[in-house]
Design a protein around this motif. Structure first.
Motif, PDB file in Angstrom:
ATOM      1  N   GLU A  47      37.011  24.435  37.349  1.00 57.24           N
ATOM      2  CA  GLU A  47      36.169  24.762  36.006  1.00 57.24           C
ATOM      3  C   GLU A  47      34.854  25.609  36.188  1.00 57.24           C
ATOM      4  O   GLU A  47      34.411  26.756  35.768  1.00 57.24           O
ATOM      5  N   TYR A  48      34.154  25.498  37.675  1.00 62.14           N
ATOM      6  CA  TYR A  48      33.105  26.483  38.023  1.00 62.14           C
ATOM      7  C   TYR A  48      33.617  27.823  38.203  1.00 62.14           C
ATOM      8  O   TYR A  48      33.242  28.839  37.626  1.00 62.14           O
ATOM      9  N   CYS A  49      34.908  27.949  38.640  1.00 63.96           N
ATOM     10  CA  CYS A  49      35.432  29.419  39.004  1.00 63.96           C
ATOM     11  C   CYS A  49      35.891  30.079  37.942  1.00 63.96           C
ATOM     12  O   CYS A  49      35.870  31.254  37.765  1.00 63.96           O
ATOM     13  N   ALA A  50      36.125  29.356  36.822  1.00 60.63           N
ATOM     14  CA  ALA A  50      36.443  29.793  35.306  1.00 60.63           C
ATOM     15  C   ALA A  50      35.429  29.852  34.428  1.00 60.63           C
ATOM     16  O   ALA A  50      35.716  30.602  33.385  1.00 60.63           O
ATOM     17  N   ALA A  51      34.241  29.586  34.565  1.00 61.11           N
ATOM     18  CA  ALA A  51      32.963  29.891  34.183  1.00 61.11           C
ATOM     19  C   ALA A  51      32.629  31.278  33.651  1.00 61.11           C
ATOM     20  O   ALA A  51      32.897  32.215  34.536  1.00 61.11           O
ATOM     21  N   GLN A  52      32.645  31.472  32.403  1.00 59.28           N
ATOM     22  CA  GLN A  52      32.348  32.690  31.784  1.00 59.28           C
ATOM     23  C   GLN A  52      30.825  33.262  31.691  1.00 59.28           C
ATOM     24  O   GLN A  52      30.505  34.422  31.553  1.00 59.28           O
ATOM     25  N   SER A  53      29.731  32.279  31.839  1.00 60.33           N
ATOM     26  CA  SER A  53      28.451  32.643  31.672  1.00 60.33           C
ATOM     27  C   SER A  53      27.713  31.902  32.916  1.00 60.33           C
ATOM     28  O   SER A  53      28.220  31.130  33.297  1.00 60.33           O
ATOM     29  N   ASN A  54      26.444  32.330  33.165  1.00 64.63           N
ATOM     30  CA  ASN A  54      25.874  31.790  33.720  1.00 64.63           C
ATOM     31  C   ASN A  54      25.433  30.194  33.653  1.00 64.63           C
ATOM     32  O   ASN A  54      25.482  29.386  34.304  1.00 64.63           O
ATOM     33  N   ASN A  56      27.403  28.162  31.810  1.00 66.32           N
ATOM     34  CA  ASN A  56      28.510  27.291  32.050  1.00 66.32           C
ATOM     35  C   ASN A  56      28.800  27.245  33.699  1.00 66.32           C
ATOM     36  O   ASN A  56      28.991  26.046  33.851  1.00 66.32           O
ATOM     37  N   ALA A  57      28.539  28.231  34.437  1.00 63.45           N
ATOM     38  CA  ALA A  57      28.496  27.949  35.784  1.00 63.45           C
ATOM     39  C   ALA A  57      27.368  26.797  36.402  1.00 63.45           C
ATOM     40  O   ALA A  57      27.807  26.169  36.989  1.00 63.45           O
TER      41      ALA A  57
END
Length: 107
Positions: A47-54, A56-57
């Motif tokens: 899920e971290y690797c797929a995060a699209q924004s800071n 969300n990361a």
């Protein structure tokens, strides 16, 4: 009723109850707990690797950190001890802030 078969945070049953839904859960033995905790770490890393924004990361990093806390306790340690070991390794070998990518080393 959807089937999840996964480790969830401690307050998730209360969150489900608050919606008026019924659920089934169980308390894991130590062997299954570490198995599913490791599985959860992969899930959160994905899920971290797929995060699209800071934003969300950072949220996914917080989930990973929660898992690291639980793993440290499981292994008879603490997050403070893990941090101490991290600091010692960083002192000896450095961190990852300089973005160094090792291509090859001559024999």
């Amino acid at each position: 009723m959807p089937t999840y078969n996964k480790l969830v945070r401690d307050k998730i049953p209360q969150v489900i109850e608050a919606t008026g839904k019924k659920y089934k859960s169980e308390i894991l033995n130590d062997q299954d707990y570490i198995k599913y905790l490791k599985e959860k770490s992969y899930e959160e890393l994905d899920e971290y690797c797929a995060a699209q924004s800071n934003e969300n990361a950072v949220e996914e990093l917080a989930d990973l950190l929660e898992i690291i806390h639980a793993l440290a306790i499981y292994h008879g340690s603490s997050i403070e001890e893990v941090e101490k070991v991290r600091e010692e390794k960083a002192e000896k070998r450095g961190g990852f802030l300089e973005k160094i990518f090792l291509v090859e080393v001559e024999d």
